[in-house]
Motif scaffolding. Structure first.
Motif, PDB file in Angstrom:
ATOM      1  N   MET A   1      -9.763 -17.709 -11.243  1.00  0.00           N
ATOM      2  CA  MET A   1     -10.319 -16.373 -11.051  1.00  0.00           C
ATOM      3  C   MET A   1      -9.215 -15.428 -10.587  1.00  0.00           C
ATOM      4  O   MET A   1      -8.412 -15.764  -9.724  1.00  0.00           O
ATOM      5  N   LYS A   2      -9.171 -14.231 -11.167  1.00  0.00           N
ATOM      6  CA  LYS A   2      -8.130 -13.272 -10.846  1.00  0.00           C
ATOM      7  C   LYS A   2      -8.337 -12.719  -9.440  1.00  0.00           C
ATOM      8  O   LYS A   2      -9.417 -12.247  -9.086  1.00  0.00           O
ATOM      9  N   ARG A   3      -7.296 -12.787  -8.626  1.00  0.00           N
ATOM     10  CA  ARG A   3      -7.373 -12.269  -7.259  1.00  0.00           C
ATOM     11  C   ARG A   3      -7.207 -10.746  -7.256  1.00  0.00           C
ATOM     12  O   ARG A   3      -6.493 -10.187  -8.079  1.00  0.00           O
ATOM     13  N   LYS A   4      -7.833 -10.089  -6.309  1.00  0.00           N
ATOM     14  CA  LYS A   4      -7.670  -8.643  -6.160  1.00  0.00           C
ATOM     15  C   LYS A   4      -6.460  -8.317  -5.294  1.00  0.00           C
ATOM     16  O   LYS A   4      -5.815  -7.296  -5.466  1.00  0.00           O
ATOM     17  N   GLY A   5      -6.167  -9.182  -4.345  1.00  0.00           N
ATOM     18  CA  GLY A   5      -5.039  -8.940  -3.462  1.00  0.00           C
ATOM     19  C   GLY A   5      -5.404  -8.038  -2.295  1.00  0.00           C
ATOM     20  O   GLY A   5      -6.385  -7.291  -2.343  1.00  0.00           O
ATOM     21  N   ALA A   6      -4.601  -8.100  -1.240  1.00  0.00           N
ATOM     22  CA  ALA A   6      -4.847  -7.310  -0.032  1.00  0.00           C
ATOM     23  C   ALA A   6      -4.508  -5.842  -0.262  1.00  0.00           C
ATOM     24  O   ALA A   6      -3.703  -5.496  -1.122  1.00  0.00           O
ATOM     25  N   ARG A   7      -5.127  -4.986   0.546  1.00  0.00           N
ATOM     26  CA  ARG A   7      -4.884  -3.546   0.413  1.00  0.00           C
ATOM     27  C   ARG A   7      -3.691  -3.081   1.230  1.00  0.00           C
ATOM     28  O   ARG A   7      -3.181  -1.978   1.026  1.00  0.00           O
ATOM     29  N   SER A   8      -3.257  -3.894   2.159  1.00  0.00           N
ATOM     30  CA  SER A   8      -2.060  -3.570   2.948  1.00  0.00           C
ATOM     31  C   SER A   8      -1.317  -4.860   3.254  1.00  0.00           C
ATOM     32  O   SER A   8      -1.908  -5.949   3.248  1.00  0.00           O
ATOM     33  N   ALA A   9      -0.031  -4.737   3.520  1.00  0.00           N
ATOM     34  CA  ALA A   9       0.809  -5.913   3.743  1.00  0.00           C
ATOM     35  C   ALA A   9       0.305  -6.752   4.918  1.00  0.00           C
ATOM     36  O   ALA A   9       0.342  -7.985   4.871  1.00  0.00           O
ATOM     37  N   LYS A  10      -0.170  -6.087   5.958  1.00  0.00           N
ATOM     38  CA  LYS A  10      -0.614  -6.818   7.153  1.00  0.00           C
ATOM     39  C   LYS A  10      -1.871  -7.645   6.881  1.00  0.00           C
ATOM     40  O   LYS A  10      -2.194  -8.564   7.647  1.00  0.00           O
ATOM     41  N   ASP A  11      -2.572  -7.312   5.790  1.00  0.00           N
ATOM     42  CA  ASP A  11      -3.805  -8.027   5.472  1.00  0.00           C
ATOM     43  C   ASP A  11      -3.596  -9.200   4.521  1.00  0.00           C
ATOM     44  O   ASP A  11      -4.551  -9.901   4.173  1.00  0.00           O
ATOM     45  N   ILE A  12      -2.350  -9.408   4.080  1.00  0.00           N
ATOM     46  CA  ILE A  12      -2.084 -10.540   3.193  1.00  0.00           C
ATOM     47  C   ILE A  12      -2.169 -11.836   4.010  1.00  0.00           C
ATOM     48  O   ILE A  12      -1.447 -11.993   4.994  1.00  0.00           O
ATOM     49  N   PRO A  13      -3.044 -12.766   3.666  1.00  0.00           N
ATOM     50  CA  PRO A  13      -3.144 -14.023   4.411  1.00  0.00           C
ATOM     51  C   PRO A  13      -1.804 -14.761   4.415  1.00  0.00           C
ATOM     52  O   PRO A  13      -1.069 -14.744   3.421  1.00  0.00           O
ATOM     53  N   THR A  14      -1.503 -15.400   5.516  1.00  0.00           N
ATOM     54  CA  THR A  14      -0.223 -16.096   5.666  1.00  0.00           C
ATOM     55  C   THR A  14      -0.022 -17.145   4.588  1.00  0.00           C
ATOM     56  O   THR A  14       1.076 -17.296   4.041  1.00  0.00           O
ATOM     57  N   ASP A  15      -1.093 -17.873   4.270  1.00  0.00           N
ATOM     58  CA  ASP A  15      -0.945 -18.927   3.264  1.00  0.00           C
ATOM     59  C   ASP A  15      -0.642 -18.347   1.885  1.00  0.00           C
ATOM     60  O   ASP A  15       0.134 -18.928   1.106  1.00  0.00           O
ATOM     61  N   ILE A  16      -1.220 -17.172   1.575  1.00  0.00           N
ATOM     62  CA  ILE A  16      -0.939 -16.514   0.296  1.00  0.00           C
ATOM     63  C   ILE A  16       0.514 -16.047   0.247  1.00  0.00           C
ATOM     64  O   ILE A  16       1.224 -16.255  -0.752  1.00  0.00           O
ATOM     65  N   LEU A  17       0.972 -15.437   1.331  1.00  0.00           N
ATOM     66  CA  LEU A  17       2.353 -14.950   1.365  1.00  0.00           C
ATOM     67  C   LEU A  17       3.340 -16.102   1.245  1.00  0.00           C
ATOM     68  O   LEU A  17       4.371 -15.986   0.569  1.00  0.00           O
ATOM     69  N   ASN A  18       3.018 -17.214   1.872  1.00  0.00           N
ATOM     70  CA  ASN A  18       3.893 -18.394   1.763  1.00  0.00           C
ATOM     71  C   ASN A  18       3.965 -18.897   0.320  1.00  0.00           C
ATOM     72  O   ASN A  18       5.043 -19.260  -0.165  1.00  0.00           O
ATOM     73  N   LEU A  19       2.822 -18.922  -0.350  1.00  0.00           N
ATOM     74  CA  LEU A  19       2.795 -19.345  -1.751  1.00  0.00           C
ATOM     75  C   LEU A  19       3.601 -18.399  -2.628  1.00  0.00           C
ATOM     76  O   LEU A  19       4.322 -18.818  -3.537  1.00  0.00           O
ATOM     77  N   LEU A  20       3.495 -17.106  -2.339  1.00  0.00           N
ATOM     78  CA  LEU A  20       4.249 -16.107  -3.110  1.00  0.00           C
ATOM     79  C   LEU A  20       5.755 -16.273  -2.884  1.00  0.00           C
ATOM     80  O   LEU A  20       6.546 -16.217  -3.832  1.00  0.00           O
ATOM     81  N   ASN A  21       6.142 -16.486  -1.636  1.00  0.00           N
ATOM     82  CA  ASN A  21       7.565 -16.648  -1.322  1.00  0.00           C
ATOM     83  C   ASN A  21       8.128 -17.969  -1.837  1.00  0.00           C
ATOM     84  O   ASN A  21       9.341 -18.097  -2.009  1.00  0.00           O
ATOM     85  N   ARG A  22       7.243 -18.921  -2.101  1.00  0.00           N
ATOM     86  CA  ARG A  22       7.692 -20.180  -2.700  1.00  0.00           C
ATOM     87  C   ARG A  22       7.663 -20.119  -4.227  1.00  0.00           C
ATOM     88  O   ARG A  22       8.074 -21.059  -4.892  1.00  0.00           O
ATOM     89  N   GLY A  23       7.142 -19.030  -4.763  1.00  0.00           N
ATOM     90  CA  GLY A  23       7.082 -18.890  -6.213  1.00  0.00           C
ATOM     91  C   GLY A  23       6.004 -19.716  -6.862  1.00  0.00           C
ATOM     92  O   GLY A  23       6.091 -20.039  -8.049  1.00  0.00           O
ATOM     93  N   GLU A  24       4.961 -20.026  -6.120  1.00  0.00           N
ATOM     94  CA  GLU A  24       3.909 -20.891  -6.643  1.00  0.00           C
ATOM     95  C   GLU A  24       2.709 -20.121  -7.193  1.00  0.00           C
ATOM     96  O   GLU A  24       1.765 -20.724  -7.694  1.00  0.00           O
TER      97      GLU A  24
END
Length: 271
Positions: A1-24
């Motif tokens: 399912m396509k994610r909508k994503g957070a509306r601000s950087a502070k609202d990005i869940p830590t686990d999502i940001l970690n996955l993004l920074n790992r390129g996953e």
């Protein structure tokens, strides 16, 4: 399912940001795209594919930037990786980047194409086309920036090739033709010859004057609005001709967008 994503950087869940920074996973919107730490992503990419010997050189290129922005860092990494892969005859790594699941890594791959001086303009555009059709907005935007300088340097041949893309079934590829050649562009150097000789763009513009995709129409309108700032008579005359020749809602939409700067400069008419 396509994610909508957070509306601000502070609202990005830590686990999502970690996955993004790992390129996953891919970024879901501009907020996430801007929030990714490209240095961390680079380190994780090189560690995973056992190219850690590339890291120090590329980080040095980033440190040498006069201004570090998302786009300048993106470019520095892409060019840096291309140069290292070329020196090491590491075509495998360039292929990995081109098809990587992380959108920012694919963005880096577009700069590898733009930097490759062994490719002529026809080969460059052939290799960049899949990125113009990418499903991710970030890759589609970066890919035209990556090859814009080469397009400007080889304008007649580029226009001839890109005019053929205007009949492509993929609206993203059609949009590339105008976005990559916008006379003023966004976050990029202007193409001076098109600001002064916008008629050079007609082989593309004429074919898209009634395009069914709003994504394309917006780009065509913006292209002409750019020109309206230097050659208002050209835009006014072209739009008048289009209005008489193409009585479609799509053409009317483009004309309105194309004329907005000219209309605003005219101001209210006195009685």
């Amino acid at each position: 399912m396509k994610r909508k994503g957070a509306r601000s950087a502070k609202d990005i869940p830590t686990d999502i940001l970690n996955l993004l920074n790992r390129g996953e996973m891919e970024t879901a919107n501009l907020v996430e795209w801007l929030a990714v730490d490209q240095k961390i992503l680079l380190g994780n990419l090189l560690l995973y594919y056992r190219r850690t010997d590339y890291l120090e050189t590329v980080l040095s290129k980033i440190d040498q930037l006069k201004k570090q922005t998302v786009n300048t860092i993106n470019q520095a990494i892409g060019i840096g990786l291309f140069e290292l892969a070329s020196q090491n005859k590491d075509n495998e790594f360039l292929t990995i980047m081109s098809s990587h699941p992380a959108d920012l890594v694919r963005c880096w791959a577009t700069y590898a194409i733009g930097k490759n001086d062994h490719l002529d303009i026809a080969q460059t555009l052939q290799q960049i086309q899949p990125f113009a059709a990418d499903t991710h907005f970030g890759v589609r935007e970066i890919c035209w920036m990556a090859v814009r300088a080469k397009i400007a340097k080889n304008l007649p041949e580029s226009m001839a090739i890109l005019s053929g893309w205007t009949s492509n079934d993929d609206e993203n590829i059609r949009r590339f033709t105008t976005e990559a050649t916008r006379p003023r562009g966004v976050w990029c150097e202007h193409i001076e010859v098109l600001k002064q000789q916008p008629e050079l763009g007609l082989p593309i513009l004429e074919r898209l004057r009634s395009d069914k995709a709003k994504y394309v129409r917006d780009s065509v309108g913006n292209w002409l609005n750019d020109v309206g700032k230097t050659q208002p008579d050209f835009v006014t005359q072209l739009c008048a001709r289009w209005e008489s020749e193409s009585d479609t809602k799509e053409t009317k939409y483009i004309i309105k967008k194309a004329m907005r700067t000219i209309k605003s400069s005219e101001g209210p008419k006195s009685e």
